[in-house]
Motif scaffolding. Structure first.
Motif, PDB file in Angstrom:
ATOM      1  N   LEU A  89       6.400   4.877   2.954  1.00 38.36           N
ATOM      2  CA  LEU A  89       6.604   5.776   2.837  1.00 38.36           C
ATOM      3  C   LEU A  89       8.726   6.105   3.285  1.00 38.36           C
ATOM      4  O   LEU A  89       8.501   5.643   4.567  1.00 38.36           O
ATOM      5  CB  LEU A  89       5.819   6.864   3.485  1.00 38.36           C
ATOM      6  CG  LEU A  89       4.109   6.748   2.427  1.00 38.36           C
ATOM      7  CD1 LEU A  89       3.928   8.867   3.291  1.00 38.36           C
ATOM      8  CD2 LEU A  89       4.465   7.446   0.514  1.00 38.36           C
ATOM      9  N   MET A  92       9.541   4.713  -1.703  1.00 31.83           N
ATOM     10  CA  MET A  92       8.371   4.746  -1.214  1.00 31.83           C
ATOM     11  C   MET A  92       8.436   2.259  -0.729  1.00 31.83           C
ATOM     12  O   MET A  92       9.640   1.697  -2.056  1.00 31.83           O
ATOM     13  CB  MET A  92       7.417   4.206  -2.440  1.00 31.83           C
ATOM     14  CG  MET A  92       6.599   6.019  -2.305  1.00 31.83           C
ATOM     15  SD  MET A  92       5.202   5.243  -3.604  1.00 31.83           S
ATOM     16  CE  MET A  92       4.789   7.542  -3.602  1.00 31.83           C
ATOM     17  N   LEU A 104       1.773  -1.377  -2.074  1.00 34.53           N
ATOM     18  CA  LEU A 104       2.594  -0.073  -1.600  1.00 34.53           C
ATOM     19  C   LEU A 104       2.713  -0.853  -0.152  1.00 34.53           C
ATOM     20  O   LEU A 104       2.274  -0.391   0.735  1.00 34.53           O
ATOM     21  CB  LEU A 104       1.893   1.595  -1.826  1.00 34.53           C
ATOM     22  CG  LEU A 104       3.030   2.592  -0.985  1.00 34.53           C
ATOM     23  CD1 LEU A 104       3.860   2.580  -1.520  1.00 34.53           C
ATOM     24  CD2 LEU A 104       2.168   3.887  -1.910  1.00 34.53           C
TER      25      LEU A 104
END
Length: 231
Positions: free
Chosen positions: A101, A112, A98
């Motif tokens: 955001l 994301m 990840l």
């Protein structure tokens, strides 16, 4: 020499967001080298009792491994309930980092930033002792690079209690999203703020076990913490 391209099948081709697919095997290898957790998806049980199961697990990848496209190694206990179903059919492994955001100007466009790989195939049981020991060392080094060389060899008891699976990397795909939101022009003109919040994994300082407080932090652990931003 350029890396061989990925060749996704119908099972590893995105039906949405195809523009985010990356046809670059070197990019897949880079993601596999950086990430720390894989998720193993399989079906357990049979008939009316069959149900999907997704398990987080440590892993390691060897682009030069003996399987088609290289090898993705997974490990677990020989007594694990998922072992028989895994060996009886095909599985799906996903690995994601990840990166941010995404705050859009509408709920619809929130998102994301990520790098995500999907690997589909039938795993094999690694029964060659040399390959199995090397695969387990690679899993250790995925967590702390170089760590396996500083440890005692695996014992026969440990090897007997541990199963190693190898999944071919041939049938794999990679999707990547980066940057800010993709907003409707009317929402942009309304003057609402939009953007993204970058994310990264940050390590703290190594914490010694109670029995190791008088022992210096080894260079491999210190280097890993530093590489992950420990101050």
């Amino acid at each position: 020499m350029p890396s061989a391209p990925l060749s996704p099948t119908d099972r590893t081709t995105a039906t949405r967001g195809r523009h985010r697919m990356v046809d670059d095997r070197a990019a897949l290898h880079a993601l596999l080298d950086e990430a720390l957790v894989a998720h193993l998806g399989l079906v357990v049980g049979s008939g009316a009792e069959a149900h999907p199961l997704v398990l987080p697990t440590a892993y390691a990848a060897d682009p030069g491994g003996p399987d088609d496209g290289g090898s993705l190694y997974l490990h677990g206990s020989v007594a694990a309930g998922w072992l028989a179903p895994v060996l009886a059919g095909e599985v799906c492994v996903t690995i994601t980092v990840l990166d941010g955001l995404v705050a859009a100007r509408s709920g619809f466009h929130h998102s994301m930033n990520y790098r995500s790989a999907v690997v589909v195939g039938r795993p094999r049981l690694v029964d060659d002792e040399t390959e199995r020991a090397r695969a387990l060392d690679l899993v250790v080094d995925q967590v702390v690079p170089g760590r396996s060389a500083t440890l005692r060899p695996h014992t026969r008891k440990e090897l007997a209690a541990t199963v190693v699976l190898a999944l071919p990397l041939a049938e794999a795909s990679l999707k990547v999203r980066g940057g800010g939101p993709v907003d409707d022009e009317a929402d942009v003109e309304a003057g609402v703020w939009g953007g993204h919040v970058p994310l990264r994994l940050v390590a703290g300082e190594p914490v010694a076990d109670a029995d190791a407080r008088d022992v210096a932090v080894p260079s491999d652990v210190a280097a890993r913490a530093t590489a992950l931003g420990a101050r």
